[in-house]
Design a protein around this motif. Structure first.
Motif, PDB file in Angstrom:
ATOM      1  N   UNK A   1       0.824  -1.203   0.000  1.00 49.28           N
ATOM      2  CA  UNK A   1       0.000   0.000   0.000  1.00 49.28           C
ATOM      3  C   UNK A   1       0.861   1.256   0.000  1.00 49.28           C
ATOM      4  N   UNK A   2       0.200   2.400  -0.193  1.00 51.87           N
ATOM      5  CA  UNK A   2       0.896   3.681  -0.287  1.00 51.87           C
ATOM      6  C   UNK A   2       1.969   3.620  -1.376  1.00 51.87           C
ATOM      7  N   UNK A   3       1.534   3.146  -2.555  1.00 47.21           N
ATOM      8  CA  UNK A   3       2.431   3.031  -3.706  1.00 47.21           C
ATOM      9  C   UNK A   3       1.788   3.702  -4.914  1.00 47.21           C
ATOM     10  N   UNK A   4       2.639   4.149  -5.834  1.00 45.53           N
ATOM     11  CA  UNK A   4       2.163   4.649  -7.122  1.00 45.53           C
ATOM     12  C   UNK A   4       2.101   3.441  -8.063  1.00 45.53           C
ATOM     13  N   UNK A   5       0.919   2.907  -8.239  1.00 48.13           N
ATOM     14  CA  UNK A   5       0.745   1.696  -9.044  1.00 48.13           C
ATOM     15  C   UNK A   5       0.839   2.053 -10.525  1.00 48.13           C
TER      16      UNK A   5
ATOM     17  N   UNK B   1      -4.573   1.544   2.332  1.00 46.73           N
ATOM     18  CA  UNK B   1      -5.225   0.771   3.381  1.00 46.73           C
ATOM     19  C   UNK B   1      -4.526   1.002   4.715  1.00 46.73           C
ATOM     20  N   UNK B   2      -5.266   0.837   5.786  1.00 41.97           N
ATOM     21  CA  UNK B   2      -4.697   1.010   7.129  1.00 41.97           C
ATOM     22  C   UNK B   2      -4.457  -0.321   7.828  1.00 41.97           C
ATOM     23  N   UNK B   3      -4.576  -1.413   7.095  1.00 40.09           N
ATOM     24  CA  UNK B   3      -4.349  -2.728   7.703  1.00 40.09           C
ATOM     25  C   UNK B   3      -2.923  -2.820   8.253  1.00 40.09           C
ATOM     26  N   UNK B   4      -2.818  -3.355   9.464  1.00 46.28           N
ATOM     27  CA  UNK B   4      -1.537  -3.346  10.174  1.00 46.28           C
ATOM     28  C   UNK B   4      -0.465  -4.155   9.454  1.00 46.28           C
ATOM     29  N   UNK B   5      -0.849  -5.227   8.772  1.00 42.98           N
ATOM     30  CA  UNK B   5       0.161  -6.098   8.157  1.00 42.98           C
ATOM     31  C   UNK B   5       0.481  -5.708   6.709  1.00 42.98           C
ATOM     32  N   UNK B   6      -0.063  -4.593   6.236  1.00 42.72           N
ATOM     33  CA  UNK B   6       0.262  -4.129   4.885  1.00 42.72           C
ATOM     34  C   UNK B   6       1.666  -3.530   4.853  1.00 42.72           C
ATOM     35  N   UNK B   7       2.367  -3.737   3.754  1.00 43.25           N
ATOM     36  CA  UNK B   7       3.699  -3.168   3.548  1.00 43.25           C
ATOM     37  C   UNK B   7       3.534  -1.756   3.009  1.00 43.25           C
ATOM     38  N   UNK B   8       4.084  -0.780   3.719  1.00 50.95           N
ATOM     39  CA  UNK B   8       4.003   0.623   3.315  1.00 50.95           C
ATOM     40  C   UNK B   8       5.107   0.913   2.293  1.00 50.95           C
ATOM     41  N   UNK B   9       4.706   1.251   1.076  1.00 51.10           N
ATOM     42  CA  UNK B   9       5.673   1.499   0.013  1.00 51.10           C
ATOM     43  C   UNK B   9       6.264   2.887   0.024  1.00 51.10           C
ATOM     44  N   UNK B  10       5.860   3.725   0.982  1.00 54.30           N
ATOM     45  CA  UNK B  10       6.463   5.045   1.103  1.00 54.30           C
ATOM     46  C   UNK B  10       6.226   5.967  -0.071  1.00 54.30           C
ATOM     47  N   UNK B  11       5.171   5.707  -0.840  1.00 51.91           N
ATOM     48  CA  UNK B  11       4.865   6.561  -1.987  1.00 51.91           C
ATOM     49  C   UNK B  11       5.693   6.279  -3.227  1.00 51.91           C
ATOM     50  N   UNK B  12       6.467   5.197  -3.207  1.00 51.86           N
ATOM     51  CA  UNK B  12       7.306   4.861  -4.362  1.00 51.86           C
ATOM     52  C   UNK B  12       6.488   4.157  -5.444  1.00 51.86           C
ATOM     53  N   UNK B  13       7.103   3.998  -6.616  1.00 57.24           N
ATOM     54  CA  UNK B  13       6.435   3.344  -7.739  1.00 57.24           C
ATOM     55  C   UNK B  13       6.391   1.831  -7.531  1.00 57.24           C
ATOM     56  N   UNK B  14       5.216   1.245  -7.796  1.00 58.92           N
ATOM     57  CA  UNK B  14       5.092  -0.207  -7.844  1.00 58.92           C
ATOM     58  C   UNK B  14       4.940  -0.605  -9.303  1.00 58.92           C
ATOM     59  N   UNK B  15       5.914  -1.357  -9.803  1.00 54.44           N
ATOM     60  CA  UNK B  15       6.002  -1.714 -11.215  1.00 54.44           C
ATOM     61  C   UNK B  15       5.872  -3.214 -11.391  1.00 54.44           C
TER      62      UNK B  15
ATOM     63  N   UNK C   1       9.401  -2.442  -6.403  1.00 51.51           N
ATOM     64  CA  UNK C   1       9.178  -1.155  -5.738  1.00 51.51           C
ATOM     65  C   UNK C   1      10.404  -0.297  -6.001  1.00 51.51           C
ATOM     66  N   UNK C   2      10.203   0.836  -6.666  1.00 51.31           N
ATOM     67  CA  UNK C   2      11.341   1.668  -7.077  1.00 51.31           C
ATOM     68  C   UNK C   2      11.081   3.126  -6.763  1.00 51.31           C
ATOM     69  N   UNK C   3      12.133   3.802  -6.357  1.00 49.58           N
ATOM     70  CA  UNK C   3      12.096   5.242  -6.107  1.00 49.58           C
ATOM     71  C   UNK C   3      12.737   5.936  -7.301  1.00 49.58           C
ATOM     72  N   UNK C   4      12.068   6.958  -7.799  1.00 50.74           N
ATOM     73  CA  UNK C   4      12.561   7.610  -9.023  1.00 50.74           C
ATOM     74  C   UNK C   4      12.619   9.114  -8.879  1.00 50.74           C
ATOM     75  N   UNK C   5      13.076   9.585  -7.720  1.00 48.60           N
ATOM     76  CA  UNK C   5      13.195  11.032  -7.522  1.00 48.60           C
ATOM     77  C   UNK C   5      14.608  11.535  -7.800  1.00 48.60           C
TER      78      UNK C   5
END
Length: 381
Positions: free
Chosen positions: A8-12, A38-52, A360-364
């Protein structure tokens, strides 16, 4: 295999759009794609990065350099394969077609000397279940090589073979229309004197004249009989493209001219160019630049060729430098397009029911940074 994973918290990045969202994986497949976080506790937070989608690499000779990292050095086979595999996954590649050359311009080259060792090591690692990426084989058939029929006869029915290309690297045509580039490349590679280079050129032209047409026909017919996808290589002219179409090719690897690339694309062949060409800004052989083909929108697939990390880097550069290649379209060149052209329909895009091969990739920054990689829902990097 992972039973469940929530990112979650990803740019899909799907085949058509980019949005902030959540991807749910169940038993190695993408179960659901949702807008929002999602706010589910066991979700992996992608930190706003791209999900490819996991990248699909159709043509890399990266394995060879790990078997022979320096002149005169032969690295242990198992270690070479596993180091190659680790580098591939660290580059975001979850499906790799290891390109093995059946034939070469030199009879005693490392790629011929170590061919069987490479195949055996790839088999051993697959049987042991230690791969991080999914490894398949791409047989690069040098049709001007006298011993090709014997090598192809041994390898054609190997279960990992999912792609075959036909090549002719003799001087004066295709990749080396410019003989000065041919001299520069092979004199530098093999340290040939001027006389040795002259003899080498005459020998390669003679071999091409004697074997290429016959051996090409043998390989193409055998692959069509087996249902193995075929790729042309270094097409330069309309005649080359017509021959590729007649042979039932699905991929045009590294066309050397804009005219050949345009004709291939219009005929339905997927035009594949090197990601290093995009990153470096041109061809090392002096042929057409990938960026020029992107300008006329006939660039369909990127391949890392000799530099694995160039694949994702090249895709992001393509999206930044050419308005016609949105990020979804640019990512398609390294995921869905190569997968489909090689007959793989279960991977290459973030869509319901597809394999959960994800990056999961960061592209900044100028070059994307790969943070995590999953293959069928299992984290492998």
């Amino acid at each position: 295999m992972s039973h469940s994973l929530i990112l979650t918290n990803v740019k899909v990045v799907t085949a058509t759009e980019v949005f902030d969202g959540t991807v749910v994986v169940e038993n190695g497949r993408i179960l659901r794609i949702d807008q929002g976080v999602t706010s589910l506790a066991h979700a992996v937070d992608g930190g706003g990065d791209y999900l490819l989608p996991g990248l699909v690499e159709l043509h890399t000779d990266n394995l060879e350099k790990h078997f022979a990292p320096r002149p005169g050095v032969r690295w242990p086979a198992r270690s070479a394969v596993m180091t190659h595999d680790a580098q591939i996954v660290a580059s975001g590649i979850t499906t790799v077609f290891d390109a093995l050359s059946l034939g070469d311009v030199m009879d005693d080259s490392n790629r011929l000397r170590y061919l069987q060792d490479m195949v055996d090591a790839l088999d051993e690692a697959r049987e042991a279940g230690v791969y991080r990426a999914d490894h398949l084989l791409h047989l690069r058939c040098e049709v001007s090589y006298e011993g090709l029929p014997d090598l192809f006869g041994v390898m054609a029915d190997h279960p990992m073979v999912h792609l075959v290309s036909v090549m002719d690297h003799s001087p004066g045509q295709r990749q080396f229309v410019r003989e000065d580039k041919y001299r520069q490349y092979y004199q530098g590679k093999y340290g040939l004197s001027e006389q040795q280079m002259e003899d080498f050129i005459l020998s390669q032209k003679a071999n091409s004249e004697k074997f290429s047409s016959q051996y090409r026909r043998t390989v193409v017919d055998a692959c069509r009989h087996r249902g193995i996808p075929l790729a042309s290589h270094d097409d330069a002219t309309q005649a080359h493209v017509a021959e590729a179409c007649s042979d039932g090719m699905t991929i045009a690897e590294f066309p050397t001219t804009e005219a050949a690339a345009k004709a291939s694309h219009e005929a339905g062949l997927k035009v594949l160019m090197g990601a290093p060409n995009v990153v470096r800004g041109g061809s090392h052989s002096g042929n057409v630049a990938a960026s020029a083909l992107a300008e006329i929108e006939v660039l369909d697939i990127l391949s890392s060729d000799y530099y694995p990390s160039s694949l994702l880097d090249g895709a992001f550069r393509l999206s930044r430098e050419n308005a016609a290649y949105t990020l979804p379209r640019a990512i398609d060149t390294v995921s869905r397009a190569p997968a489909r052209s090689a007959g793989l329909t279960d991977r290459g895009e973030i869509a319901q029911g597809q394999r959960a091969d994800l990056v999961l990739a960061r592209a900044d920054t100028l070059s994307p940074v790969i943070r995590q990689v999953w293959r069928e829902g299992e984290r492998v990097f």
